[in-house]
Each structure stands twice: as structure tokens, then as C-alpha cells.
Design a protein around this motif. Sequence first.
Motif, PDB file in Angstrom:
ATOM      1  N   TRP A  11       0.882  -1.069   0.355  1.00 34.26           N
ATOM      2  CA  TRP A  11       0.043   0.075   0.094  1.00 34.26           C
ATOM      3  C   TRP A  11       0.770   1.150  -0.076  1.00 34.26           C
ATOM      4  CZ3 TRP A  11      -5.285  -0.568  -0.154  1.00 34.26           C
ATOM      5  CH2 TRP A  11      -5.838  -2.019   0.156  1.00 34.26           C
ATOM      6  N   ILE A  12       0.141   2.307  -0.540  1.00 33.70           N
ATOM      7  CA  ILE A  12       0.961   3.712  -0.307  1.00 33.70           C
ATOM      8  C   ILE A  12       0.060   4.843   0.086  1.00 33.70           C
ATOM      9  CG2 ILE A  12       0.414   4.333  -2.844  1.00 33.70           C
ATOM     10  CD1 ILE A  12       3.234   5.597  -3.179  1.00 33.70           C
ATOM     11  N   GLU A  13       0.490   5.597   0.923  1.00 34.87           N
ATOM     12  CA  GLU A  13      -0.366   6.566   1.552  1.00 34.87           C
ATOM     13  C   GLU A  13      -0.094   7.526   0.702  1.00 34.87           C
ATOM     14  OE1 GLU A  13      -1.465   7.596   5.838  1.00 34.87           O
ATOM     15  OE2 GLU A  13       0.327   8.506   5.552  1.00 34.87           O
ATOM     16  N   THR A  14      -1.236   8.437   0.337  1.00 36.54           N
ATOM     17  CA  THR A  14      -0.917   9.765  -0.457  1.00 36.54           C
ATOM     18  C   THR A  14      -2.115  10.809   0.119  1.00 36.54           C
ATOM     19  OG1 THR A  14      -1.196  10.427  -2.810  1.00 36.54           O
ATOM     20  CG2 THR A  14      -2.972   8.882  -1.974  1.00 36.54           C
ATOM     21  N   GLU A  15      -1.943  11.883  -0.154  1.00 38.43           N
ATOM     22  CA  GLU A  15      -2.659  13.106   0.014  1.00 38.43           C
ATOM     23  C   GLU A  15      -3.615  13.496  -1.128  1.00 38.43           C
ATOM     24  OE1 GLU A  15      -4.046  15.901   2.779  1.00 38.43           O
ATOM     25  OE2 GLU A  15      -2.581  14.451   3.405  1.00 38.43           O
ATOM     26  N   LEU A  16      -4.520  13.410  -0.870  1.00 37.29           N
ATOM     27  CA  LEU A  16      -5.599  13.777  -2.180  1.00 37.29           C
ATOM     28  C   LEU A  16      -6.356  15.217  -1.833  1.00 37.29           C
ATOM     29  CD1 LEU A  16      -7.044  10.272  -2.411  1.00 37.29           C
ATOM     30  CD2 LEU A  16      -5.286  11.363  -3.831  1.00 37.29           C
ATOM     31  N   PRO A  17      -6.748  15.628  -2.819  1.00 31.11           N
ATOM     32  CA  PRO A  17      -7.670  17.020  -2.830  1.00 31.11           C
ATOM     33  C   PRO A  17      -8.892  16.550  -1.784  1.00 31.11           C
ATOM     34  CG  PRO A  17      -7.105  16.836  -4.832  1.00 31.11           C
ATOM     35  CD  PRO A  17      -6.478  15.350  -4.253  1.00 31.11           C
ATOM     36  N   ASP A  18      -9.652  17.368  -1.022  1.00 29.72           N
ATOM     37  CA  ASP A  18     -10.692  17.308  -0.199  1.00 29.72           C
ATOM     38  C   ASP A  18     -11.853  16.957  -0.916  1.00 29.72           C
ATOM     39  OD1 ASP A  18      -8.882  17.700   2.193  1.00 29.72           O
ATOM     40  OD2 ASP A  18      -9.610  19.753   2.209  1.00 29.72           O
ATOM     41  N   ASP A  19     -12.194  17.315  -1.948  1.00 28.17           N
ATOM     42  CA  ASP A  19     -13.284  17.051  -2.853  1.00 28.17           C
ATOM     43  C   ASP A  19     -13.066  15.819  -3.897  1.00 28.17           C
ATOM     44  OD1 ASP A  19     -11.519  18.167  -4.572  1.00 28.17           O
ATOM     45  OD2 ASP A  19     -12.895  19.712  -5.624  1.00 28.17           O
ATOM     46  N   THR A  20     -11.968  14.998  -3.476  1.00 25.30           N
ATOM     47  CA  THR A  20     -11.880  13.729  -4.361  1.00 25.30           C
ATOM     48  C   THR A  20     -13.211  12.936  -4.340  1.00 25.30           C
ATOM     49  OG1 THR A  20      -9.359  13.748  -4.202  1.00 25.30           O
ATOM     50  CG2 THR A  20     -10.612  11.755  -4.591  1.00 25.30           C
ATOM     51  N   ARG A  21     -13.717  12.229  -5.357  1.00 24.01           N
ATOM     52  CA  ARG A  21     -14.554  11.329  -5.452  1.00 24.01           C
ATOM     53  C   ARG A  21     -14.046  10.077  -5.356  1.00 24.01           C
ATOM     54  NH1 ARG A  21     -19.460  14.105  -7.496  1.00 24.01           N
ATOM     55  NH2 ARG A  21     -20.389  12.054  -6.735  1.00 24.01           N
ATOM     56  N   PHE A  22     -14.798   9.025  -4.705  1.00 27.32           N
ATOM     57  CA  PHE A  22     -14.136   7.682  -4.382  1.00 27.32           C
ATOM     58  C   PHE A  22     -15.224   6.781  -5.280  1.00 27.32           C
ATOM     59  CE2 PHE A  22     -12.102  10.093  -1.208  1.00 27.32           C
ATOM     60  CZ  PHE A  22     -11.009   9.484  -1.206  1.00 27.32           C
ATOM     61  N   VAL A  23     -14.731   5.629  -5.641  1.00 26.50           N
ATOM     62  CA  VAL A  23     -15.617   4.910  -6.686  1.00 26.50           C
ATOM     63  C   VAL A  23     -15.234   3.324  -6.408  1.00 26.50           C
ATOM     64  CG1 VAL A  23     -16.171   4.106  -8.829  1.00 26.50           C
ATOM     65  CG2 VAL A  23     -15.785   6.506  -8.398  1.00 26.50           C
ATOM     66  N   SER A  24     -16.215   2.597  -6.105  1.00 26.14           N
ATOM     67  CA  SER A  24     -15.819   1.194  -5.850  1.00 26.14           C
ATOM     68  C   SER A  24     -15.596   0.493  -7.069  1.00 26.14           C
ATOM     69  CB  SER A  24     -17.179   0.502  -5.159  1.00 26.14           C
ATOM     70  OG  SER A  24     -17.005  -0.979  -5.066  1.00 26.14           O
ATOM     71  N   PRO A  25     -14.656  -0.449  -7.209  1.00 24.29           N
ATOM     72  CA  PRO A  25     -14.535  -1.160  -8.479  1.00 24.29           C
ATOM     73  C   PRO A  25     -15.251  -2.042  -8.966  1.00 24.29           C
ATOM     74  CG  PRO A  25     -12.870  -2.018  -6.917  1.00 24.29           C
ATOM     75  CD  PRO A  25     -13.685  -0.815  -6.281  1.00 24.29           C
ATOM     76  N   GLY A  26     -16.458  -2.638  -8.342  1.00 22.50           N
ATOM     77  CA  GLY A  26     -17.203  -3.515  -8.566  1.00 22.50           C
ATOM     78  C   GLY A  26     -16.684  -5.044  -8.492  1.00 22.50           C
ATOM     79  N   VAL A  27     -15.534  -5.133  -7.800  1.00 22.26           N
ATOM     80  CA  VAL A  27     -15.136  -6.643  -7.927  1.00 22.26           C
ATOM     81  C   VAL A  27     -16.058  -7.678  -7.371  1.00 22.26           C
ATOM     82  CG1 VAL A  27     -12.982  -8.009  -7.227  1.00 22.26           C
ATOM     83  CG2 VAL A  27     -12.634  -5.586  -7.787  1.00 22.26           C
ATOM     84  N   SER A  28     -16.732  -7.101  -6.204  1.00 21.70           N
ATOM     85  CA  SER A  28     -17.589  -8.146  -5.439  1.00 21.70           C
ATOM     86  C   SER A  28     -19.039  -7.681  -5.940  1.00 21.70           C
ATOM     87  CB  SER A  28     -17.357  -8.066  -4.073  1.00 21.70           C
ATOM     88  OG  SER A  28     -16.249  -8.232  -3.530  1.00 21.70           O
ATOM     89  N   LEU A  29     -19.911  -8.593  -5.775  1.00 20.41           N
ATOM     90  CA  LEU A  29     -21.069  -8.283  -6.111  1.00 20.41           C
ATOM     91  C   LEU A  29     -22.073  -8.513  -4.730  1.00 20.41           C
ATOM     92  CD1 LEU A  29     -21.961 -10.442  -9.366  1.00 20.41           C
ATOM     93  CD2 LEU A  29     -21.676  -7.922  -9.263  1.00 20.41           C
ATOM     94  N   PRO A  30     -22.986  -7.948  -4.801  1.00 16.52           N
ATOM     95  CA  PRO A  30     -23.859  -7.796  -3.501  1.00 16.52           C
ATOM     96  C   PRO A  30     -24.934  -8.739  -3.607  1.00 16.52           C
ATOM     97  CG  PRO A  30     -24.989  -6.096  -4.977  1.00 16.52           C
ATOM     98  CD  PRO A  30     -23.484  -6.785  -5.511  1.00 16.52           C
ATOM     99  N   LEU A  31     -24.037 -10.075  -3.597  1.00 15.40           N
ATOM    100  CA  LEU A  31     -24.913 -11.360  -3.511  1.00 15.40           C
ATOM    101  C   LEU A  31     -24.459 -12.142  -2.480  1.00 15.40           C
ATOM    102  CD1 LEU A  31     -24.842 -12.012  -7.460  1.00 15.40           C
ATOM    103  CD2 LEU A  31     -26.502 -11.336  -6.267  1.00 15.40           C
TER     104      LEU A  31
END
Length: 462
Positions: A11-31
Motif C-alpha cells: 500500500w502507499i499513503e497519499t494526500e488527495l484533494p478534499d473534494d476527491t470522489r471515490f468509486v468502488s471497482p465492483g469486484v464483488s457483487l452484493p450477492l
Amino acid sequence: MKELLVFGDGWIETELPDDTRFVSPGVSLPLAPSEDVPAAVREAVERPLDMAPLADLARGARRVTVAFDDPTVPCYAPLWAAAIPAVLAELDRAGVPRNGVTLLCANALHRQFTARELSRLLGEDLVREFAGRGGLACHDAEDPEELQGLGETPLGEPVEISRHVTDADLTVYVNASTTRGFSGGWKSICVGLSSYRSIRTHHTPDTMSMSTERNLMHESLDRMGAVVERRLGPDRIFKLETVLANPLQVHRVLGGSVGATREEVLRLTRAHQPPRRELLPEKMDVVLYGVPDWSPYAAFSHTNPILTLISTGLGYLGGMIEALGKPGCTAILATPCPDRWDDEHHPSYREVWQRVIPETRDPFEARERFEPEFARRRDYVARYRHSFGFHPAHGIMALYPLKRLRHAGRVIVAGAQDPDVVRHVGFEPAATVEDALAMATETHGGDMTVAVVRYPPAVNRQ
């Protein structure tokens, strides 16, 4: 804000802009995961969607091929070890002689796998039994004696598949994963057990797709499948199709015809996995994600720069660039990208890196100028057929995700051990993710929008 990104095998820790949008990659399904995978397989073989139970279908058969997905498939649940014994039990019930059954790994243009490697999927006892009498094989897409031409589709696509299918009274195919719209369906037979000549018609930069809607690759495969069914007749292929809850757990196993199982998989996927293009309400200037030290093609091996930066970085993970990013967006990939090569298992890759990429980053040009030559190289073909190497054309096909450069204006790679590796592909190196974001402001301005895809860690099968 601080965020951890997957970075190679860590892992790598990074500093991101406060308004960054985060997205799930959809590797898992809600099943819900199945609590009993062997029972799920028994349900599929005993109560298929649209065919007779497997034991009834196999009654009277003297020669049966049980084909299965190869180890590149990203399923880490005990699917193979549960499904294949269950299939063999049904064949025993039907009176099929055990020595009339062949286990066949559907590796297409991937490398063939050793008995020891296959035992990691199937179990040591099963491999010992079948390999000991010559009943375990890997597909050879370059053996003319083992391939049969069945004709062409209405669009002129040649249909060539293994004689283990055409000469068998029945073929049972065990699929281990359906990734969005990419895997399963007729891809199992008409790719996994086909020839380079046939595969080339639908493996192009534009047709290969994970889409569950208007998937050009699967439209071609469906046309090929219609030829197979017309030539072999009905009820000659029984399909087990697996829906994963996540890479470690099975949700459901479906049994029946290729068409019926594919239709049900697509129904489930569409209902529970929204298209990637709908994950954010607006397109972003920057799409950022970490790249794990993983590739399906590194099973029992390791990655190389083509696999890390192009095949995985822009390919398997890079669909998010077009789904989330504006035209001309900047893609930032965080990866150490070690400069290492496995010349035994990926024999053509180093030459592709050294000779093809300096000539062109256009995957269409690479396909037309170089792929036919590589596909005919006797030294590489021999290593595919006899020395556990990937087919020589595979190194060119691994460049196909460079098509993302038609959408992304820049690709910046953060954290690479050797910046010259990044420059070799025409990408831009940055020491850190923060530096890469600062570089992106040169293109998009200080008010640029950023989306981060939270890809999980992943490991190569060993």
C-alpha cells in the motif's frame, strides 16, 4: 485528505484533494455467498435451467470431455475441486466408463499448465488418476491434428474447435467465473478450445469488452456458437456457469445450455452491478488508482512491465478511465512496476517490449504489422506447444489496452522503481502520487476534479 492506495504487493499513503470522489471497482457483487459449494454444483447438474439432468443426458455416452477454465481465471474459491468430482459422479451414475472421460484445460492461447499446477485447482488425487492414464490434457491451439474446422459464420468468421469436443459424445464445460460481460458463454468453447486463426477474428482492440450490453466480442462468439450447435447437434454441450459473490466465494452455479446459462448470468449481473459509466453523475478530469502486483497471465509466474502498465493497468483496471474520465482526461497509475521478465512463461513479451513498442503505441498498427509475424514464429510456437509458454501472439494482444490513449490525454505513473520503464511506453513518470496530481494541474488547472478507484490488493496464483 489521506488515502491508502494499493501499490504493487503493498500500500502507499497519499494526500488527495478534499473534494476527491471515490468509486468502488465492483469486484464483488452484493450477492450472498453459497454456504455449500458442492451442494450448489449438485443443484446445477441435477436441475439445470433448460436441459435434462446431466446423468440423464450422459446415459449411453462412451466418450465424454470435461473441459474447465484454466488457472488464469480470477476465481480463488474451491470451485474446480468441487465441480469436477460432482460431474464425474454424475457420469458414473450414467454408466460412462471412467477411461472414456478426458479432463481438458481450456487454456486457449494462454500457456499450458503442468500437472502440479493443475493439481492446485483440481486436487492431487484427481490429477494423479487422470494424468497417470493420459486422461488429463491442456488445449493446443496450434495442433492441426487436434482441431476441427466446422465452417464459417455468416460474417465469414472461421469456427475451429478441439476434436476433444467434436469427437466426444458429450462435453461438459466447467466455468469458474463470469467477470461482468467478459467471461463465460461461448467464450469458454470458442476461445478456450479454439485456434489462433479463429480467436483472431474477435480478439481485437475494439471488440474485447467487459460490457453486458452490445458486447461485440460475445456477438461474434454467439455466431460461432450457433455454428457449433448446428454442426454437432443439440445437447452435445452441457455448461456449468459460475457467478461469484467475490473472487473468494461462489454465489451460485448454473447448469444447462450455453445460451440459457449465459442469459441468466447477464440477468444477475445487470441487476446487481451497474454499468461503470453510471458510477458518477459527471465525468472527471483525473482518474487515479493503484495497480496491484497482479495479472491473470501471471498465474504461477510474475508480472512484467507490459502486464503491469498496459494489460492490467490500462486493460483490466482501465475501463474506469473511459467510464469516469472526460475525453482528454489524465490517468494516474500508482505502481512500483518492477522491471522483471519471465522468459519461460512469457517468451515473446520481452521482444514485444524491445522491438514493437518503440515502433508504435497504436494497438491497431501493432496488430496488423507485428501480430501475424509473431504468430508464425516457429521458435515461439514451439515454446507454446511444448515448453509452457504463452502463445507468441499473446504478447501483442497484451498491447490492445493502449486503445485507452484515444480517450486519456495523459498517463502518469507514480512511484515506479525505474522512470525509464515508464518512459519506454510513452507514459510520464512521477516520484509520488502528489507529484502526479501536481503535474495534472498543468493540464486541467487548480480546480480539476479527481476520481479515485479503490482497487483492492490481489495476488497471483501460486
